[in-house]
Write an enzyme that holds these catalytic residues in place. Structure first.
Site, PDB file in Angstrom:
ATOM      1  N   HIS A  44      37.136 -53.045  12.016  1.00 15.54           N
ATOM      2  CA  HIS A  44      37.781 -52.411  13.175  1.00 15.54           C
ATOM      3  C   HIS A  44      36.738 -51.943  14.193  1.00 15.54           C
ATOM      4  CE1 HIS A  44      41.197 -49.491  14.562  1.00 15.54           C
ATOM      5  NE2 HIS A  44      40.632 -50.158  15.564  1.00 15.54           N
ATOM      6  N   ASP A 173      45.950 -54.343  18.300  1.00 12.65           N
ATOM      7  CA  ASP A 173      45.358 -52.999  18.248  1.00 12.65           C
ATOM      8  C   ASP A 173      45.265 -52.358  19.629  1.00 12.65           C
ATOM      9  OD1 ASP A 173      44.112 -50.667  17.542  1.00 12.65           O
ATOM     10  OD2 ASP A 173      42.111 -51.554  17.532  1.00 12.65           O
ATOM     11  N   HIS A 199      48.319 -51.225  14.509  1.00 11.52           N
ATOM     12  CA  HIS A 199      48.066 -49.911  15.104  1.00 11.52           C
ATOM     13  C   HIS A 199      49.434 -49.254  15.219  1.00 11.52           C
ATOM     14  CE1 HIS A 199      46.241 -47.309  18.481  1.00 11.52           C
ATOM     15  NE2 HIS A 199      47.523 -46.975  18.431  1.00 11.52           N
ATOM     16  N   HIS A 249      43.640 -46.969  11.001  1.00  9.79           N
ATOM     17  CA  HIS A 249      43.450 -45.554  11.346  1.00  9.79           C
ATOM     18  C   HIS A 249      44.673 -44.664  11.094  1.00  9.79           C
ATOM     19  CE1 HIS A 249      45.370 -47.046  14.944  1.00  9.79           C
ATOM     20  NE2 HIS A 249      44.274 -47.446  15.537  1.00  9.79           N
ATOM     21  N   ASN A 295      43.298 -42.413  19.875  1.00 12.16           N
ATOM     22  CA  ASN A 295      44.651 -42.861  19.610  1.00 12.16           C
ATOM     23  C   ASN A 295      44.675 -43.628  18.297  1.00 12.16           C
ATOM     24  OD1 ASN A 295      47.310 -43.046  20.234  1.00 12.16           O
ATOM     25  ND2 ASN A 295      47.105 -44.703  21.705  1.00 12.16           N
ATOM     26  N   ASP A 322      36.776 -47.788  13.972  1.00 14.38           N
ATOM     27  CA  ASP A 322      37.436 -47.913  15.282  1.00 14.38           C
ATOM     28  C   ASP A 322      36.425 -47.622  16.390  1.00 14.38           C
ATOM     29  OD1 ASP A 322      39.300 -48.348  17.234  1.00 14.38           O
ATOM     30  OD2 ASP A 322      40.539 -46.597  16.791  1.00 14.38           O
TER      31      ASP A 322
END
Ligand code: ZN
Ligand code: ZN
Length: 472
Positions: A44, A173, A199, A249, A295, A322
């Protein structure tokens, strides 16, 4: 010539060995404080190339990864243009970078990045293709546009088995797959044999977690059930289609509880969380401002604790960063307008070690698994097993103790497959974003005292990055 690491510990067996790494210089180091482990992998990362290389390029992003102990990353598809397999057109934002390099799709551009730019990148990378065209959520991508880039799906004259950077996952994503194309996207994922990276958020408003902090800041909040709704929806999709869904996430207690139950049922579900959801809650907004805006948003302290519990009990399969580079000017735009995300590759291990291992939640070995073998399993990579390498390739050290073994990476049977990280699992250090190899500096962890540091990465048995005996 070689770097000899004397008395280094093998991460999972505890065996102390000498490790010989082919190198440009001859050097012998007392490595008794060091551990050798499978290289970290991150499924990611956002490297902004093409289209936003003022934030990060493949070159700076890969340098950041190598510095953070990573040997393999998965590039998310929100490049500009988006990585959807569609031919780019002149005049489109970012198109000139692709076209000037001599390619007509973003996949091809990233496939041949090193040749086009005359560089050698220090980490391996795979590609994640968009679920929707332009990542706009209106129309599913056409498998015909990207299926030739899958491992083992060679057609259109491409020798897919030889692809250095295959397409290995599908994702939009930045947002969840939209309801109107959900069935088609799952059909595409199923047809391709890949997995869907989701996501889990749908919201039109809101910039930070909804709660006392958002009210105090006067910033519109994002309710926790935005994440839960997508998690629940996609668990049902996984159940009916058999498609593997990987939740990115994950940030809320209620999502973890739902995922925990789905995994107990044996559904094809995996999930990750990121260092910031382990280390920070939404109160960090008051201290770090927009450097704590991402986010999904940083959630409540109760959610942070639930995230740690989910890591400790195995609900979380892996840790991913991320890594989301932005300029400090962009991050200075205020809570409503600043872009979401922080960079993470260069301090992920130290931050996670500090919170999870020093905090007594998991062992050193488990943290390494969550950052290496866990993500490798998701991405379909074989990880180097140092203990097996020793059994297959080790020699006794002449003149040294007759019990200690030596692993000479210059002499192993398949040196091209050996990816390792050298760690100091106890080093205390201060995160200094000014010394990052990333082009970006957007992290709330600057100045944090953390423990555990990647010292070197070894790719294909060669030293790809090292700060051993260096000021770095
Ligand atoms: Zn995301
Ligand atoms: Zn992301």
């Amino acid at each position: 010539m070689a770097l000899i690491l004397h008395d280094i510990k093998v991460w999972n067996t505890g065996e102390v060995i000498d490790l010989i790494v082919p190198s440009d210089t001859d050097e012998t180091v007392d490595a008794s404080a060091m551990t050798i482990a499978p290289g970290f992998e991150d499924p990611h990362v956002h490297f902004r190339d093409p289209g936003q290389t003022y934030k990060e390029s493949m070159i700076s992003g890969c340098a950041a990864a190598a510095s953070g102990g990573y040997t393999n990353v998965l590039i998310m598809p929100n490049t500009v243009p988006a990585m959807d397999g569609v031919k780019v057109e002149a005049g489109q934002p970012g198109a000139s970078e692709v076209l000037d390099a001599g390619y007509d799709t973003v996949i091809d551009y990233l496939q041949h990045y090193e040749a086009a730019h005359g560089v050698k990148l220090p980490v391996r990378y795979d590609l994640c293709v968009c679920a929707s065209k332009g990542r706009a959520g209106r129309e599913a991508t056409e498998p015909a546009d990207w299926i030739g880039y899958l491992p083992g799906h060679g057609d259109a004259g491409k020798d897919a088995y030889q692809l250095a950077h295959p397409v290995t996952a599908i994702s939009d994503d930045g947002s969840a797959v939209t309801p109107g194309i959900l069935d088609q996207v799952f059909a595409n994922v199923k047809e391709s044999g890949l997995y869907l990276i989701e996501h889990c958020e749908h919201h039109d408003t809101g910039a930070v977690n909804e709660g006392p902090v958002s009210r105090r800041l006067g910033v519109p909040g994002i309710p926790e059930d935005t994440e839960l709704k997508i998690v629940e929806r996609d668990i049902e999709m996984a159940r009916t289609t058999g498609v593997h869904v990987h939740f990115q996430h994950v940030s809320t207690a209620i999502s973890f509880e739902t995922i925990r139950r789905a995994k107990a049922e044996g559904l094809p579900i995996t999930c990750e969380t990121a260092p910031h959801y382990i280390a920070l809650c939404d109160e960090a907004l008051l201290e770090y401002g927009t450097l704590a805006k991402m986010n999904p948003p940083l959630r409540s302290e109760a959610d942070r604790r639930a995230t740690i519990t989910a890591v400790a009990d195995g609900t979380v399969d892996l840790l991913a960063t991320d890594h989301a580079p932005h300029t400090m000017e962009e991050k200075g735009l205020g809570f409503l307008d600043a872009p979401n995300g922080i960079i993470g590759l260069e301090c992920a291990y130290g931050v996670c070690h500090k919170v999870l291992v020093d905090g007594g939640h998991i062992s050193d070995e488990r943290l390494i698994e969550l950052m290496s073998t866990g993500p490798a399993e998701l991405m379909g990579h074989d990880k180097t097993d140092a203990a097996a390498l020793l059994d297959e390739n080790a020699d006794a050290v002449p003149g040294d103790s007759d019990t200690k073994r030596v692993l000479d990476l210059g002499k192993v049977t398949h040196p091209e497959n050996v990816d390792l990280v050298v760690l100091d699992t106890a080093e205390e250090w201060t995160v200094d974003p000014e010394r990052f190899h990333s082009s970006a500096r957007n992290t709330p962890f600057g100045g944090w005292q953390v423990t555990g540091r990647p010292l070197a990465t070894i790719i294909g048995s060669k030293l790809a990055f090292s700060r051993i005996n260096k000021e770095d």
